[in-house]
Design an enzyme around this catalytic site. Structure first.
Site, mmCIF file in Angstrom:
data_model
loop_
_atom_site.group_PDB
_atom_site.id
_atom_site.type_symbol
_atom_site.label_atom_id
_atom_site.label_comp_id
_atom_site.label_asym_id
_atom_site.label_seq_id
_atom_site.Cartn_x
_atom_site.Cartn_y
_atom_site.Cartn_z
ATOM 1 N N GLY A 138 -1.814 6.269 -2.931
ATOM 2 C CA GLY A 138 -2.654 6.134 -3.800
ATOM 3 C C GLY A 138 -3.850 5.122 -2.652
ATOM 4 O O GLY A 138 -5.329 5.783 -3.145
ATOM 5 N N HIS A 139 -2.976 4.219 -2.850
ATOM 6 C CA HIS A 139 -4.718 3.879 -1.711
ATOM 7 C C HIS A 139 -5.292 3.588 -0.882
ATOM 8 O O HIS A 139 -6.249 3.964 -0.900
ATOM 9 C CB HIS A 139 -3.879 1.962 -1.336
ATOM 10 N N LEU B 214 0.589 -1.701 0.410
ATOM 11 C CA LEU B 214 0.074 0.224 -0.084
ATOM 12 C C LEU B 214 0.541 1.080 0.017
ATOM 13 O O LEU B 214 1.857 1.548 0.637
ATOM 14 C CB LEU B 214 -0.695 -0.183 1.388
ATOM 15 N N HIS B 215 0.151 2.076 -0.731
ATOM 16 C CA HIS B 215 0.637 3.852 -0.459
ATOM 17 C C HIS B 215 0.061 4.948 -0.586
ATOM 18 O O HIS B 215 -1.567 4.297 -0.642
ATOM 19 C CB HIS B 215 1.732 3.812 -2.059
ATOM 20 N N VAL C 296 -3.281 9.516 -6.908
ATOM 21 C CA VAL C 296 -1.996 10.447 -6.336
ATOM 22 C C VAL C 296 -0.747 10.437 -6.912
ATOM 23 O O VAL C 296 -0.120 9.243 -6.979
ATOM 24 C CB VAL C 296 -2.619 9.825 -4.650
ATOM 25 N N MET D 29 1.925 7.770 -7.717
ATOM 26 C CA MET D 29 2.423 6.214 -7.401
ATOM 27 C C MET D 29 1.481 4.840 -7.793
ATOM 28 O O MET D 29 0.599 4.821 -8.518
ATOM 29 C CB MET D 29 1.996 6.735 -5.585
ATOM 30 N N SER D 30 2.330 3.481 -7.135
ATOM 31 C CA SER D 30 2.359 2.606 -8.147
ATOM 32 C C SER D 30 3.566 1.439 -7.393
ATOM 33 O O SER D 30 4.013 1.805 -6.532
ATOM 34 C CB SER D 30 2.472 2.668 -9.228
ATOM 35 N N GLY E 279 -9.309 3.396 -8.458
ATOM 36 C CA GLY E 279 -7.954 4.649 -8.226
ATOM 37 C C GLY E 279 -8.295 5.187 -10.335
ATOM 38 O O GLY E 279 -7.986 4.671 -10.856
ATOM 39 N N GLN E 280 -8.281 6.390 -10.399
ATOM 40 C CA GLN E 280 -7.825 6.890 -11.617
ATOM 41 C C GLN E 280 -7.019 6.198 -12.800
ATOM 42 O O GLN E 280 -6.785 6.600 -13.730
ATOM 43 C CB GLN E 280 -8.455 8.666 -11.741
HETATM 44 P P1 AMP Z 1 -3.551 -2.077 -7.350
HETATM 45 O O1 AMP Z 1 -3.190 -2.424 -5.613
HETATM 46 O O2 AMP Z 1 -2.554 -1.985 -7.958
HETATM 47 O O3 AMP Z 1 -5.112 -3.011 -7.771
HETATM 48 O O4 AMP Z 1 -4.020 -1.010 -6.473
HETATM 49 C C1 AMP Z 1 -5.239 -0.879 -6.250
HETATM 50 C C2 AMP Z 1 -6.438 0.662 -5.811
HETATM 51 O O5 AMP Z 1 -5.783 1.292 -5.991
HETATM 52 C C3 AMP Z 1 -7.057 0.584 -8.166
HETATM 53 O O6 AMP Z 1 -8.144 0.730 -7.622
HETATM 54 C C4 AMP Z 1 -5.649 1.059 -8.024
HETATM 55 O O7 AMP Z 1 -7.092 2.198 -9.554
HETATM 56 C C5 AMP Z 1 -5.718 2.077 -7.087
HETATM 57 N N1 AMP Z 1 -4.714 2.818 -7.006
HETATM 58 C C6 AMP Z 1 -2.925 2.414 -7.532
HETATM 59 N N2 AMP Z 1 -2.205 3.688 -7.469
HETATM 60 C C7 AMP Z 1 -2.711 4.465 -7.282
HETATM 61 C C8 AMP Z 1 -2.580 6.076 -7.380
HETATM 62 N N3 AMP Z 1 -1.130 6.338 -7.513
HETATM 63 N N4 AMP Z 1 -3.386 6.949 -7.178
HETATM 64 C C9 AMP Z 1 -4.814 6.403 -7.178
HETATM 65 N N5 AMP Z 1 -4.895 5.759 -7.100
HETATM 66 C C10 AMP Z 1 -4.805 4.783 -6.984
#
Ligand code: AMP
Length: 293
Positions: free
Chosen positions: A37-38, A34-35, A177, A185-186, A148-149
């Site tokens: 963004g999450h 998690l970061h 984010v 963020m990723s 997330g967008q």
């Molecule tokens: P993930 O863990 O990569 O599957 O992401 C889980 C959720 O967090 C998804 O809906 C992503 O679009 C969202 N998410 C990931 N990175 C960001 C970010 N930088 N800003 C906003 N939402 C994010």
């Protein structure tokens, strides 16, 4: 905060919250690591709903055979501490067998929207995403689910899925984010070396350059894409997978912007790490009354 591993327990808790306690449930699906963004999705869920459920599940079916499923960052202890800090009520962290029991053979496919952009670049990816999201939404039946967008196409595909299958959850999309450098963020940013992390800011710079050209009146898709490409190509560590301009709702590829919002999407390798980012152009083409200018 309770951590739940079993699908059946998750279902019975969610049922009780809904039926007996009449509390609204907000659901945030994640793959962990998690970061911020999450956490912004969690923040939105917390603001809108009585109870917040987050899931942590690295979903094998959405990874291609040559992708990073095995090496994907996993740290449930750290993630749980963060989620507790953000006042999450339940963390659903199932094993693979809980989601895909032996003999599992049912998949959910959204057609059309998934054959372009990430769907074209990562065959089978969206089939994995839509299948797991259907299982999770059905188990939890949240009032709201937050996406997330950052993964713009995914959010569009999930909205379509929810509509087509008449799932009783409202999908909320939360803005991207970014780090101070502009890098979105990723969880995959941990793969980047220090040098690559700097190079990776080219994605946001490419989007901003195209955004500035749009603001100055450029409406040709070819030109806007070219502007983004030039910025990416000037970064030696970057290798473009795709740069596309599509209608922001239907994802139809555009030749010219037509007064409707358009999604400028990038997928770029920085070294061995594949990053995606996007910008919606033309959201501001609305006057104060909310009509298209
Ligand atoms: P993930 O863990 O990569 O599957 O992401 C889980 C959720 O967090 C998804 O809906 C992503 O679009 C969202 N998410 C990931 N990175 C960001 C970010 N930088 N800003 C906003 N939402 C994010």
């Amino acid at each position: 905060m309770e951590i739940i591993n079993r699908r059946k327990r998750m279902m019975s808790i969610a049922r009780k919250l809904r039926r007996d306690e009449r509390r609204t449930i907000g659901f945030v699906p994640t793959m962990g690591a998690l970061h911020q963004g999450h956490l912004s999705l969690i923040h939105e869920a917390r603001a809108l709903c009585d109870v917040v459920v987050a899931s942590i599940f690295v979903n094998p079916t959405q990874f291609g055979p040559a992708e990073d499923f095995d090496g994907y960052p996993r740290d449930l202890t750290r993630d749980s501490a963060l989620l507790a800090e953000y006042n999450v009520d339940y963390v659903f962290a199932p094993t693979i067998e809980e989601i895909y029991p032996p003999g599992f053979s049912t998949y959910v496919t959204v057609e059309g929207l998934t054959d372009k952009l990430e769907g074209a670049a990562r065959p089978g990816h969206f089939r994995g995403v839509t299948t797991v999201v259907t299982i999770l939404l059905n188990a939890i039946r949240p009032d709201f689910a937050f996406f997330g967008q950052k993964d713009a196409q995914q959010a569009i595909v999930i909205k379509h899925l929810v509509r087509d299958l008449a799932l009783n959850s409202e999908i909320v999309t939360v803005p991207i984010v970014r780090e101070e450098s502009g890098l979105a963020m990723s969880s995959r940013n941990v793969y980047l070396t220090r040098e690559e992390r700097i190079a990776a800011t080219a994605l946001n710079r490419a989007l901003l350059k195209a955004g500035a050209a749009f603001a100055e009146g450029e409406r040709s898709a070819g030109r806007l894409i070219e502007i983004a490409r030039l910025t990416l190509e000037s970064e030696p560590l970057a290798r473009i997978d795709y740069v596309e301009l599509n209608d922001a709702e239907t994802l139809q590829p555009l030749e010219r912007m037509n007064g409707r919002p358009a999604l400028l999407s990038l997928a770029v390798f920085i070294g061995n790490t594949r990053l995606i980012d996007n910008l919606v152009l033309g959201k501001a083409e609305r006057n104060a009354a909310g009509a298209n200018a």
